[in-house]
Scaffold this motif. Structure first.
Motif, short mmCIF file in Angstrom:
data_model
loop_
_atom_site.label_atom_id
_atom_site.label_comp_id
_atom_site.label_asym_id
_atom_site.label_seq_id
_atom_site.Cartn_x
_atom_site.Cartn_y
_atom_site.Cartn_z
N PRO A 158 0.85 -1.20 0.00
CA PRO A 158 0.00 0.00 0.00
C PRO A 158 0.89 1.25 0.00
N GLY A 159 0.48 2.24 -0.77
CA GLY A 159 1.26 3.48 -0.84
C GLY A 159 2.03 3.55 -2.13
N GLN A 168 -3.69 0.22 4.54
CA GLN A 168 -2.92 -0.58 5.51
C GLN A 168 -3.77 -0.94 6.72
N MET A 190 3.63 2.91 10.23
CA MET A 190 3.99 1.79 11.09
C MET A 190 5.17 2.19 11.98
N VAL A 193 9.73 2.40 12.50
CA VAL A 193 9.66 3.05 11.18
C VAL A 193 10.16 2.11 10.07
N LYS A 194 11.19 1.34 10.36
CA LYS A 194 11.72 0.46 9.32
C LYS A 194 10.88 -0.80 9.23
N SER A 197 4.76 -3.60 4.64
CA SER A 197 3.60 -4.47 4.61
C SER A 197 3.17 -4.64 3.17
N SER A 218 7.53 6.98 -8.88
CA SER A 218 8.33 7.75 -7.92
C SER A 218 9.64 8.20 -8.58
N HIS B 115 9.33 10.45 9.83
CA HIS B 115 10.50 10.52 8.94
C HIS B 115 11.29 11.80 9.21
N SER B 160 7.28 19.18 6.74
CA SER B 160 7.74 18.06 5.93
C SER B 160 6.85 16.85 6.18
N THR B 164 1.35 10.04 1.91
CA THR B 164 0.15 10.77 1.47
C THR B 164 -0.82 10.97 2.65
C1 B1M Z 1 9.62 22.68 4.22
O1 B1M Z 1 10.05 22.50 2.93
C2 B1M Z 1 10.54 21.31 2.55
C3 B1M Z 1 11.21 21.27 1.33
C4 B1M Z 1 11.75 20.11 0.84
C5 B1M Z 1 11.62 18.95 1.60
C6 B1M Z 1 10.94 18.96 2.84
C7 B1M Z 1 10.39 20.15 3.33
N1 B1M Z 1 10.97 17.72 3.34
C8 B1M Z 1 11.66 16.95 2.49
N2 B1M Z 1 12.05 17.67 1.43
C9 B1M Z 1 12.87 17.32 0.28
O2 B1M Z 1 14.22 17.48 0.64
C10 B1M Z 1 14.83 16.24 0.98
C11 B1M Z 1 16.20 16.21 0.34
O3 B1M Z 1 16.11 16.30 -1.05
C12 B1M Z 1 13.89 15.17 0.43
O4 B1M Z 1 13.43 14.48 1.57
P1 B1M Z 1 12.96 12.95 1.55
O5 B1M Z 1 12.61 12.59 2.92
O6 B1M Z 1 11.95 12.81 0.48
O7 B1M Z 1 14.30 12.22 1.05
C13 B1M Z 1 15.24 11.68 1.94
C14 B1M Z 1 16.43 12.58 2.00
C15 B1M Z 1 15.64 10.35 1.35
N3 B1M Z 1 14.46 9.50 1.15
C16 B1M Z 1 14.11 8.52 1.97
O8 B1M Z 1 14.78 8.25 2.94
C17 B1M Z 1 12.91 7.71 1.58
C18 B1M Z 1 13.25 6.83 0.38
C19 B1M Z 1 12.14 5.92 -0.12
C20 B1M Z 1 12.64 5.03 -1.24
C21 B1M Z 1 11.55 5.00 0.97
C22 B1M Z 1 12.23 4.18 1.86
C23 B1M Z 1 13.75 4.14 1.91
C24 B1M Z 1 11.55 3.32 2.77
N4 B1M Z 1 10.21 3.12 2.82
CO1 B1M Z 1 8.90 4.10 1.84
N5 B1M Z 1 10.21 5.06 0.90
C25 B1M Z 1 9.75 6.01 0.07
C26 B1M Z 1 10.88 6.78 -0.51
C27 B1M Z 1 10.83 7.11 -1.98
C28 B1M Z 1 11.54 8.40 -2.33
N6 B1M Z 1 10.93 9.19 -3.13
O9 B1M Z 1 12.56 8.75 -1.91
C29 B1M Z 1 8.33 6.39 0.17
C30 B1M Z 1 8.30 7.59 1.07
N7 B1M Z 1 7.72 5.24 0.85
C31 B1M Z 1 6.49 5.03 0.53
C32 B1M Z 1 5.67 4.03 1.12
C33 B1M Z 1 4.29 3.88 0.54
C34 B1M Z 1 6.09 3.22 2.18
N8 B1M Z 1 7.38 3.18 2.63
C35 B1M Z 1 7.49 2.28 3.65
C36 B1M Z 1 8.66 1.74 4.12
C37 B1M Z 1 9.93 2.09 3.70
C38 B1M Z 1 11.22 1.43 4.18
C39 B1M Z 1 11.14 0.96 5.62
C40 B1M Z 1 11.54 0.24 3.31
C41 B1M Z 1 12.26 2.53 3.84
C42 B1M Z 1 12.63 3.40 5.04
C43 B1M Z 1 11.69 4.51 5.34
C44 B1M Z 1 12.38 5.56 6.20
N9 B1M Z 1 12.35 6.80 5.82
O10 B1M Z 1 12.97 5.28 7.15
C45 B1M Z 1 6.15 1.94 4.19
C46 B1M Z 1 5.82 2.84 5.37
C47 B1M Z 1 6.78 2.68 6.51
C48 B1M Z 1 6.17 3.05 7.82
N10 B1M Z 1 6.97 3.07 8.84
O11 B1M Z 1 4.99 3.25 7.95
C49 B1M Z 1 5.24 2.22 2.98
C50 B1M Z 1 3.88 2.75 3.39
C51 B1M Z 1 5.11 0.93 2.14
C52 B1M Z 1 4.50 -0.21 2.90
N11 B1M Z 1 3.20 -0.30 2.94
O12 B1M Z 1 5.21 -1.03 3.41
C53 B1M Z 1 6.02 6.02 -0.52
C54 B1M Z 1 5.10 7.08 0.08
C55 B1M Z 1 4.04 7.51 -0.88
C56 B1M Z 1 2.71 7.52 -0.27
N12 B1M Z 1 1.76 7.04 -1.02
O13 B1M Z 1 2.49 7.91 0.83
C57 B1M Z 1 7.39 6.55 -1.09
C58 B1M Z 1 7.34 7.96 -1.63
C59 B1M Z 1 7.82 5.55 -2.17
C60 B1M Z 1 6.98 5.55 -3.42
N13 B1M Z 1 7.58 5.13 -4.50
O14 B1M Z 1 5.85 5.81 -3.53
C61 B1M Z 1 12.80 15.96 -0.31
O15 B1M Z 1 11.54 15.34 -0.25
#
Ligand code: B1M
Lengths: 230, 222
Positions: A158-159, A168, A190, A193-194, A197, A218, B115, B160, B164
């Motif tokens: 999901p997601g 979820q 969940m 965090v790591k 599902s 993505s 996160h 941040s 969704t």
């Molecule tokens: C105020 O102004 C601002 C401006 C810019 C801002 C800002 C604020 N905040 C952030 N930014 C921006 O600047 C930063 C630097 O460039 C960026 O910040 P980010 O936080 O985005 O980036 C970080 C530096 C690095 N990015 C990350 O660390 C996240 C990487 C991706 C691949 C990711 C990972 C690694 C993981 N995940 Co998952 N994961 C994804 C992510 C996909 C992606 N697009 O990157 C995402 C976030 N995950 C998603 C999902 C769905 C999930 N994940 C899950 C699980 C996981 C892992 C455990 C495997 C792992 C670790 C998660 C963690 N953070 O610890 C689940 C949820 C976990 C939970 N605890 O509930 C699960 C729900 C899947 C599931 N059902 O199992 C998606 C969310 C979309 C949505 N529909 O909500 C997702 C976008 C992937 C996708 N392809 O769709 C920008 O966004």
């Protein structure tokens, strides 16, 4: 296939075969960066070796149509592209998997010491740990299915794509409360965090389709087009 | 003097913390951000000039390179470490002259979301570009943002979110902040957030990367 009860497994970090090189590659640490391999090795071999990595699943009969999967009285709106991947599934394995809370505790510790790069690497390690543990769980599900003459699809969560994270809540309704120590909050996040599902489709005629970055929406994904992902 | 400013900017850009630091290898045994900042202060250069003419210049270059995928998170973190080595020496000077920073930025990951890497990167970049940053952490409720904004009336708020579902909370929080004070500026970001969502919830800026937030702040606050 008979309905099965929930199955639960624990994994040891050392059995997940996570190499320091893999983490460095995903983090894009190149040769010019300071030496972090010793730190990572120490974390994997010792500090984090007691992580309570666990996962489990339940297998249930399912009916599919264009966009949805029906299991019991729940209807999962997985969207067309994910539904397609489940074509010909007669059953679904509903799974969850987690690294346990140790990673988050360690992250807090490193961040509070100002060790931001180390914390980033541990965060990445945690993400890899849960995915590798999921690979093991998927292999267990596959072995169980093959022994019964049926095949499995890849795993979907999901997601991703058009499948709403909100579902979820319904997914976890099929698993015992607090299963693997995972809690779902109001926003369907969940903890630990790591954690992940999702569903794996099961059936005689299902196809296993490898993940491909090109088919994922993505575009800013951390792992996009990385050698070690997909 | 100009040469020293440029050398310091270069140390920030390439993450050279101090002389002992082996990184980057092509600067081995050379002085780093710590030593050069000390030298500039010894020569009577003001903390404000060091910040504006060297540190911000270096950090801005890193932000742009990160946005263009020319460097990745570890290199940004090395730059942040170099920045820290300089800021430790500048902070006591700023304490006597609070007006020298460009403005205040309050940041947090919204309620329901834990996160923090993305939020931390934004926080580091904004701080490295000359703003005071108040980091409220993760799982932050509307009331906490509002309380922080009351204490820092001109501050911009950054939200941040990585899921969704927690974007819904971003909407609730933005509405609550604006209801409390419609003049408070709210920036949003995170993997699933986009421009359309930003406009729909009435936030003032969406940036896909930290540098975008810095540029917005530079346009509207500084
Ligand atoms: C105020 O102004 C601002 C401006 C810019 C801002 C800002 C604020 N905040 C952030 N930014 C921006 O600047 C930063 C630097 O460039 C960026 O910040 P980010 O936080 O985005 O980036 C970080 C530096 C690095 N990015 C990350 O660390 C996240 C990487 C991706 C691949 C990711 C990972 C690694 C993981 N995940 Co998952 N994961 C994804 C992510 C996909 C992606 N697009 O990157 C995402 C976030 N995950 C998603 C999902 C769905 C999930 N994940 C899950 C699980 C996981 C892992 C455990 C495997 C792992 C670790 C998660 C963690 N953070 O610890 C689940 C949820 C976990 C939970 N605890 O509930 C699960 C729900 C899947 C599931 N059902 O199992 C998606 C969310 C979309 C949505 N529909 O909500 C997702 C976008 C992937 C996708 N392809 O769709 C920008 O966004």
């Amino acid at each position: 296939m008979d309905n099965l009860k929930t199955k639960h497994f624990t994994f040891q970090l050392k059995d997940l075969e996570i190499s320091v090189e893999l983490i460095e590659e995903l983090a894009r640490i190149d040769d010019s960066m300071p030496e972090y391999s010793r730190f990572l090795k120490e974390e994997i071999d010792s500090t984090l070796s007691l992580s309570q990595i666990e996962g489990g699943y339940t297998i249930l009969p399912a009916q599919l149509d264009q966009n949805t999967i029906h299991i019991g009285d729940h209807c999962f709106n997985v969207g067309k592209s994910i539904a397609n991947k489940f074509t010909n599934s007669t059953h679904i394995a509903i799974f969850t998997c987690t690294t346990g809370p140790l990673i988050s505790d360690r992250l807090k510790e490193l961040n509070s010491q100002g060790l931001i790069l180390e914390a980033y690497l541990i965060d990445l390690l945690g993400s890899v740990m849960v995915e590798k543990a999921m690979d093991k769980l998927q292999a267990i599900i596959e072995a169980e299915c093959t022994s019964k003459g049926v095949n499995i699809t890849n795993r979907y969560s999901p997601g991703y794509m058009n499948w709403d994270v909100k579902e979820q809540k319904d997914l976890f309704a099929f698993l015992p409360e607090n299963f693997c120590g995972i809690k779902l909050n109001e926003s369907c996040l969940m903890t630990p965090v790591k954690s992940v599902s999702g569903f794996i489709g099961i059936g005689e005629k299902v196809r296993f389709i490898k993940h491909a970055c090109q088919s994922c929406n993505s575009t800013n994904c951390l792992y996009r087009n990385s050698k070690n992902h997909c | 003097m100009e040469k020293l400013f440029e050398q310091l900017a270069y140390c920030i850009e390439f993450g050279k913390i101090n002389k002992q630091s082996p990184y980057p290898p092509n600067m081995k045994d050379q002085e780093g951000a710590g030593e050069l900042t000390g030298q500039l202060l010894d020569q009577g250069v003001s903390a404000d000039d060091i910040l504006q003419k060297a540190l911000i210049v270096g950090m801005e270059r890193v932000g742009v390179k990160f946005r263009e995928n020319k460097v990745f998170v570890p290199q940004v973190l090395m730059s942040a470490k170099a920045m820290d080595a300089a800021m430790i020496q500048l902070k006591p000077h700023f304490a006597n002259n609070p007006g020298s920073q460009k403005g205040t930025f309050i940041i947090g990951t919204v309620e329901g979301d834990l996160h923090d890497i993305g939020k931390n990167l934004v926080s580091m970049m904004v701080e490295g570009n000359g703003y005071e940053v108040i980091d409220l952490g993760t799982n932050v409720k509307a009331e906490v943002f509002i309380e922080a904004a009351e204490k820092n009336p001109k501050a911009v708020i950054g939200l941040s979110a990585l899921l969704t579902t927690t974007m819904n909370n971003m909407e609730k929080i933005t509405i609550a902040i604006k209801k409390h004070n419609k003049n408070t500026t709210v920036c949003v970001g995170g993997a699933p957030v986009n421009q359309e969502f930003c406009e729909r919830i009435g936030a003032d800026n969406y940036s896909p990367d930290p540098q975008g937030t810095v540029e917005f702040l530079n346009r509207t606050v500084a």
